[in-house]
Design a protein around this motif. Sequence first.
Motif, PDB file in Angstrom:
ATOM      1  N   UNK A 187      31.096  51.425  32.953  1.00 45.49           N
ATOM      2  CA  UNK A 187      30.523  52.436  33.847  1.00 45.49           C
ATOM      3  C   UNK A 187      30.643  52.001  35.300  1.00 45.49           C
ATOM      4  N   UNK A 188      30.578  50.708  35.555  1.00 43.19           N
ATOM      5  CA  UNK A 188      30.768  50.223  36.923  1.00 43.19           C
ATOM      6  C   UNK A 188      32.210  50.418  37.376  1.00 43.19           C
ATOM      7  N   UNK A 242      22.660  46.496  43.027  1.00 39.56           N
ATOM      8  CA  UNK A 242      23.332  45.653  44.009  1.00 39.56           C
ATOM      9  C   UNK A 242      24.849  45.821  43.925  1.00 39.56           C
ATOM     10  N   UNK A 243      25.339  45.913  42.690  1.00 38.97           N
ATOM     11  CA  UNK A 243      26.779  46.085  42.503  1.00 38.97           C
ATOM     12  C   UNK A 243      27.232  47.433  43.034  1.00 38.97           C
ATOM     13  N   UNK A 290      36.247  41.768  41.989  1.00 45.29           N
ATOM     14  CA  UNK A 290      35.881  42.680  40.908  1.00 45.29           C
ATOM     15  C   UNK A 290      34.396  42.987  40.937  1.00 45.29           C
ATOM     16  N   UNK A 291      34.064  44.257  40.840  1.00 46.80           N
ATOM     17  CA  UNK A 291      32.660  44.642  40.782  1.00 46.80           C
ATOM     18  C   UNK A 291      31.980  44.092  39.534  1.00 46.80           C
ATOM     19  N   UNK A 292      32.705  44.052  38.425  1.00 49.99           N
ATOM     20  CA  UNK A 292      32.076  43.600  37.180  1.00 49.99           C
ATOM     21  C   UNK A 292      31.787  42.107  37.201  1.00 49.99           C
ATOM     22  N   UNK A 314      22.040  37.917  47.961  1.00 48.88           N
ATOM     23  CA  UNK A 314      23.183  38.779  47.660  1.00 48.88           C
ATOM     24  C   UNK A 314      23.289  39.929  48.649  1.00 48.88           C
ATOM     25  N   UNK A 315      22.168  40.392  49.164  1.00 46.74           N
ATOM     26  CA  UNK A 315      22.224  41.427  50.205  1.00 46.74           C
ATOM     27  C   UNK A 315      22.923  40.888  51.447  1.00 46.74           C
ATOM     28  N   UNK A 316      22.635  39.633  51.790  1.00 51.00           N
ATOM     29  CA  UNK A 316      23.296  39.012  52.938  1.00 51.00           C
ATOM     30  C   UNK A 316      24.793  38.844  52.669  1.00 51.00           C
ATOM     31  N   UNK A 317      25.146  38.554  51.423  1.00 45.91           N
ATOM     32  CA  UNK A 317      26.551  38.446  51.038  1.00 45.91           C
ATOM     33  C   UNK A 317      27.272  39.774  51.276  1.00 45.91           C
ATOM     34  N   UNK A 318      26.636  40.872  50.900  1.00 43.57           N
ATOM     35  CA  UNK A 318      27.233  42.194  51.115  1.00 43.57           C
ATOM     36  C   UNK A 318      27.397  42.480  52.608  1.00 43.57           C
TER      37      UNK A 318
END
Length: 438
Positions: free
Chosen positions: A412-413, A251-252, A209-211, A187-191
């Motif tokens: 909250x996100x 991560x989000x 969407x972040x959620x 997921x870090x690579x995705x970001x």
Amino acid sequence: MSVTLRRRRFAAIALASVAVLAVGACGDSSDSTDSGNSNEPITLVVDVFGDQGFGYEELYKQYEAEHPNVKIQERGKGLGLGDYNTRLTQQITAGFGAGDVVALEEGTIVQFYAQADRFVNLADHGANDLKGNFLPWKWEQGTTPDGKVLGLGTDVGSMALCYRSDLFKAAGLPTDREQVGALWPTWDAFIEQGKKFAAADKKNKFVDSATNFYNVVLMQTAGQGSGYTYYDKSNKLVIDSNPDVRTAYELTAKMIAAGLSNNLQSFSNEWNAGFKNGTFATIACPAWMTGVIKGQAGDAAAGKWDVAKAPGNGGNWGGSFLAVPKSSKHAKEAAELVKFLTSAKGQVEAFKKVGNLPSSPQALADPAVAESSNEYFSKAPVGKIFAAGASELKPVYLGPKNNAVRTAVENTLRAVEQGKSADEQWQAALKNGAAAGK
């Protein structure tokens, strides 16, 4: 279904009319009897949810043809999961108003364990003989701790990433699905790939969407880690002590800070418009989401969407069960319909109709599923992508008030998306989540 597909937007007039119909269509718990004459004309009401429903239209016709005395009435298509579950909870508690067959989503079935005495034990109607027709963990989710078969499984979510290949091409990213999947082993690579997209495309966003991002990361992380999210398997609220929740949240927040989210709430009018207008490039994509995308993006986007491997390993989002409330006046016939709809044949038909991935090993192995491709999604081999890992999915335990806690955390996100401090909102998530989970 997950759904879900799982729209939370509430159409008040529609819900009110459905609720009125629900009360009039079914008997109360004191009327819970099997029909004495198997040839007596009856109507079985099936309650579902979601923009696209469960894809049972052709199955209903077939069942009615094979059972001339049975008519099937479906309700709820287009109703969001949150509103559906609120209504169903009220109906089950009151002992009247629910359909003869009702859908229970993976995130809510646990809450009905405590009310299992208000549902027909499908084991009394031969369900135990069908245990081998379902993935072992799916069967377990549909069974209460004391062994009652509360519901038979419909679909599972599995996980992939759906992406707009035209937007990728314009941003200078690969478009071939194998190459795209290789871009993001984590997921870090995705970001990081999202940052490249953002640098090249100033108009559109990388993620819808972040959620949605958060929920997918959480379900995958928990599946590989603790095996649960907000509640442990003894139903203790552990939002503050489960590291998997914090990992997904951080991560989000990192993804939001990079400016990658389109800040849309799933199944809202704005989210639907985002598909039509092509304002985001990727979306977390369980099998059922392909039907949602096609329905919202429309024919104009055919061939612009594709499907690639999701970051990380495994993960599941969505999936449902069919159950029979004891308030049904036709429990025996309803149980037979449940067995028919959740059979391997029924699950294959639902997959062909709306893309819901079967929870039956036999259906997963059927060439109509395993060898299928999706013309709309650039002929992606969706059977291979979604079904290949379905039998290896690791289930995640979702506690009795999972949806309420999840909503509190996701809110909250959304505040973080609006510019609030991620650290402050994490503390709000702990506080508000704990309050929702009591």
